[in-house]
Design a protein around this motif. Structure first.
Motif, PDB file in Angstrom:
ATOM      1  N   UNK A  39      -6.535  -6.450  27.778  1.00  0.00           N
ATOM      2  CA  UNK A  39      -6.290  -5.471  26.771  1.00  0.00           C
ATOM      3  C   UNK A  39      -6.562  -3.953  27.777  1.00  0.00           C
ATOM      4  N   UNK A  40      -7.443  -4.214  28.708  1.00  0.00           N
ATOM      5  CA  UNK A  40      -7.730  -2.967  29.423  1.00  0.00           C
ATOM      6  C   UNK A  40      -6.691  -2.469  30.165  1.00  0.00           C
ATOM      7  N   UNK A  41      -5.908  -3.364  30.822  1.00  0.00           N
ATOM      8  CA  UNK A  41      -4.825  -2.863  31.731  1.00  0.00           C
ATOM      9  C   UNK A  41      -3.443  -2.888  31.042  1.00  0.00           C
ATOM     10  N   UNK A  42      -3.003  -3.640  30.223  1.00  0.00           N
ATOM     11  CA  UNK A  42      -1.930  -3.955  29.578  1.00  0.00           C
ATOM     12  C   UNK A  42      -1.519  -2.767  28.447  1.00  0.00           C
ATOM     13  N   UNK A  43      -0.444  -1.929  28.530  1.00  0.00           N
ATOM     14  CA  UNK A  43      -0.068  -1.003  27.390  1.00  0.00           C
ATOM     15  C   UNK A  43       0.702  -1.609  26.100  1.00  0.00           C
ATOM     16  N   UNK A  44       0.287  -2.890  25.895  1.00  0.00           N
ATOM     17  CA  UNK A  44       0.970  -3.771  24.678  1.00  0.00           C
ATOM     18  C   UNK A  44      -0.203  -4.041  23.671  1.00  0.00           C
ATOM     19  N   UNK A  45       0.356  -4.472  22.478  1.00  0.00           N
ATOM     20  CA  UNK A  45      -0.673  -4.555  21.410  1.00  0.00           C
ATOM     21  C   UNK A  45      -1.002  -6.121  21.323  1.00  0.00           C
ATOM     22  N   UNK A  46      -0.255  -6.875  21.958  1.00  0.00           N
ATOM     23  CA  UNK A  46      -0.403  -8.473  21.768  1.00  0.00           C
ATOM     24  C   UNK A  46      -1.718  -9.132  22.289  1.00  0.00           C
ATOM     25  N   UNK A  47      -2.316  -8.065  23.512  1.00  0.00           N
ATOM     26  CA  UNK A  47      -3.348  -8.752  23.988  1.00  0.00           C
ATOM     27  C   UNK A  47      -4.882  -8.350  22.987  1.00  0.00           C
ATOM     28  N   UNK A  97       8.620  -8.562  24.969  1.00  0.00           N
ATOM     29  CA  UNK A  97       9.058  -8.280  26.363  1.00  0.00           C
ATOM     30  C   UNK A  97      10.401  -8.806  26.585  1.00  0.00           C
ATOM     31  N   UNK A  98      10.911  -9.898  26.129  1.00  0.00           N
ATOM     32  CA  UNK A  98      12.395 -10.351  26.198  1.00  0.00           C
ATOM     33  C   UNK A  98      13.309  -9.121  25.585  1.00  0.00           C
ATOM     34  N   UNK A  99      12.976  -8.690  24.268  1.00  0.00           N
ATOM     35  CA  UNK A  99      13.627  -7.770  23.854  1.00  0.00           C
ATOM     36  C   UNK A  99      13.902  -6.357  24.841  1.00  0.00           C
ATOM     37  N   UNK A 100      12.663  -6.021  25.258  1.00  0.00           N
ATOM     38  CA  UNK A 100      12.551  -4.840  26.023  1.00  0.00           C
ATOM     39  C   UNK A 100      13.444  -5.216  27.419  1.00  0.00           C
ATOM     40  N   UNK A 101      13.327  -6.161  28.125  1.00  0.00           N
ATOM     41  CA  UNK A 101      13.995  -6.491  29.171  1.00  0.00           C
ATOM     42  C   UNK A 101      15.690  -6.643  29.023  1.00  0.00           C
TER      43      UNK A 101
END
Length: 109
Positions: A39-47, A97-101
């Motif tokens: 959560x601290x490092x990832x700019x995503x919402x799932x964590x 992540x798959x959609x973004x890639x």
């Protein structure tokens, strides 16, 4: 997550189902720490969602630790539902992540 699951199975196999499951509690705390670091490092919402569900599992261990005497079926239901929530959050993060890639790959060609 998989290694924590295997460690949990091993601890329950060798130590049984005691009232306070210390190895399971420590494993769940370690997994919570990993999710909080994500959560601290990832700019995503799932964590955030995964950490919230893991916090539910840790809170249920704390209830047993404080001798609040929850029903054992409620304790295991919370642990199982939290695990399903974590798996759904990880699956959602994998899909995004798959959609973004895929979108980046389509733009480059």
């Amino acid at each position: 997550m998989l290694s924590a699951w295997f460690l949990s199975i091993l601890s329950q196999t060798f130590l049984g189902y005691a009232s306070v499951q210390w190895p399971m509690f420590l494993i769940d705390l370690a997994v919570l720490a990993v999710f909080v670091a994500l959560v601290w490092k990832a700019p995503r919402s799932w964590p955030v969602w995964a950490a919230a569900f893991q916090l539910l599992a840790v809170a249920s261990h704390v209830m047993v630790l404080l001798k609040l005497r929850p029903e054992i079926s409620a304790f295991y239901t919370v642990l199982n539902m939290a695990a399903y929530g974590i798996m759904i959050a990880i699956a959602f993060g994998t899909f995004i992540a798959w959609q973004e890639r895929r979108a980046v790959g389509l733009e480059e060609t």
